[in-house]
Design a protein around this motif. Structure first.
Motif, short mmCIF file in Angstrom:
data_model
loop_
_atom_site.label_atom_id
_atom_site.label_comp_id
_atom_site.label_asym_id
_atom_site.label_seq_id
_atom_site.Cartn_x
_atom_site.Cartn_y
_atom_site.Cartn_z
N ASN A 51 0.82 -1.21 0.00
CA ASN A 51 0.00 0.00 0.00
C ASN A 51 0.85 1.26 0.00
O ASN A 51 0.45 2.28 -0.56
CB ASN A 51 -0.94 0.02 1.21
N VAL A 52 2.01 1.21 0.62
CA VAL A 52 2.86 2.40 0.77
C VAL A 52 3.80 2.60 -0.42
O VAL A 52 4.10 3.74 -0.79
CB VAL A 52 3.66 2.32 2.10
N ILE A 53 4.22 1.53 -1.05
CA ILE A 53 5.22 1.67 -2.12
C ILE A 53 4.66 2.50 -3.27
O ILE A 53 3.48 2.43 -3.59
CB ILE A 53 5.72 0.28 -2.60
N GLU A 54 5.50 3.33 -3.84
CA GLU A 54 5.11 4.20 -4.95
C GLU A 54 5.96 3.91 -6.17
O GLU A 54 7.16 3.63 -6.06
CB GLU A 54 5.29 5.67 -4.56
N LEU A 55 5.33 4.01 -7.34
CA LEU A 55 6.01 3.79 -8.62
C LEU A 55 5.84 5.02 -9.48
O LEU A 55 4.81 5.69 -9.43
CB LEU A 55 5.40 2.59 -9.35
N ASP A 56 6.83 5.30 -10.32
CA ASP A 56 6.68 6.39 -11.29
C ASP A 56 5.97 5.84 -12.52
O ASP A 56 5.55 4.67 -12.56
CB ASP A 56 8.02 7.06 -11.62
N ASP A 57 5.81 6.66 -13.55
CA ASP A 57 5.07 6.26 -14.75
C ASP A 57 5.71 5.09 -15.50
O ASP A 57 5.04 4.39 -16.25
CB ASP A 57 4.92 7.44 -15.71
N GLU A 58 7.02 4.88 -15.30
CA GLU A 58 7.70 3.75 -15.95
C GLU A 58 7.74 2.52 -15.06
O GLU A 58 8.34 1.50 -15.43
CB GLU A 58 9.13 4.14 -16.35
N GLY A 59 7.16 2.59 -13.87
CA GLY A 59 7.16 1.45 -12.97
C GLY A 59 8.36 1.37 -12.06
O GLY A 59 8.56 0.36 -11.39
N ASN A 60 9.18 2.42 -12.03
CA ASN A 60 10.34 2.44 -11.14
C ASN A 60 9.88 2.73 -9.71
O ASN A 60 9.06 3.63 -9.48
CB ASN A 60 11.34 3.51 -11.57
N VAL A 61 10.42 1.98 -8.76
CA VAL A 61 10.07 2.16 -7.36
C VAL A 61 10.72 3.44 -6.84
O VAL A 61 11.91 3.66 -7.04
CB VAL A 61 10.51 0.94 -6.53
N LEU A 62 9.93 4.27 -6.18
CA LEU A 62 10.40 5.56 -5.70
C LEU A 62 10.74 5.58 -4.20
O LEU A 62 11.49 6.45 -3.77
CB LEU A 62 9.35 6.64 -5.98
N ASN A 63 10.17 4.67 -3.43
CA ASN A 63 10.32 4.77 -1.97
C ASN A 63 10.48 3.40 -1.29
O ASN A 63 9.83 3.13 -0.28
CB ASN A 63 9.12 5.52 -1.39
N PHE A 64 11.33 2.59 -1.82
CA PHE A 64 11.53 1.23 -1.32
C PHE A 64 11.87 1.21 0.17
O PHE A 64 11.25 0.48 0.95
CB PHE A 64 12.61 0.53 -2.14
N THR A 65 12.82 2.01 0.58
CA THR A 65 13.24 2.02 1.98
C THR A 65 12.10 2.46 2.89
O THR A 65 11.86 1.87 3.94
CB THR A 65 14.48 2.91 2.18
N TYR A 66 11.37 3.50 2.48
CA TYR A 66 10.26 3.99 3.30
C TYR A 66 9.15 2.95 3.42
O TYR A 66 8.60 2.74 4.51
CB TYR A 66 9.71 5.30 2.72
N ALA A 67 8.81 2.28 2.33
CA ALA A 67 7.77 1.25 2.37
C ALA A 67 8.19 0.12 3.31
O ALA A 67 7.36 -0.38 4.10
CB ALA A 67 7.49 0.71 0.97
#
Length: 102
Positions: A51-67
């Motif tokens: 639920n917390v993990i975020e992806l950009d428009d290309e599917g790259n993970v933006l916040n792995f450590t935070y999630a």
């Protein structure tokens, strides 16, 4: 549409370290027995992570450590009731969604 390789790698890595009992954010927390005795706690860990993990428009993970931090903080608080999650988890982070129909 498939999930990105970046997300797949993030989920696989998180799952490996959770299942092996070696997640660096949970040093000193004895949580492996929960897999056989309290699966709902583990279910919530993975729900929070996804639920917390975020992806950009290309599917790259933006916040792995935070999630990972949000998910592992939940598990730490589950195992150590005196541990305070800061900031506290919000309802949307802990939402459990239904599986797709068969």
């Amino acid at each position: 549409m498939q999930l990105s390789h970046d997300f797949s790698g993030a989920l696989r890595t998180f799952a490996y370290f959770m299942a092996s009992g070696t997640h660096y954010m949970l040093k000193g927390v004895d949580y492996l027995d929960l897999y056989g005795t309290e699966p709902s706690a583990i279910e919530m860990v993975f729900a929070i992570f996804v639920n917390v993990i975020e992806l950009d428009d290309e599917g790259n993970v933006l916040n792995f450590t935070y999630a990972q931090k949000r998910a592992t903080d939940y598990l730490r608080s589950y195992c150590e009731p005196s541990f305070q999650i800061m900031p506290p988890l919000e309802d949307w982070e802990m939402e459990l969604y239904c599986p797709p129909s068969r």
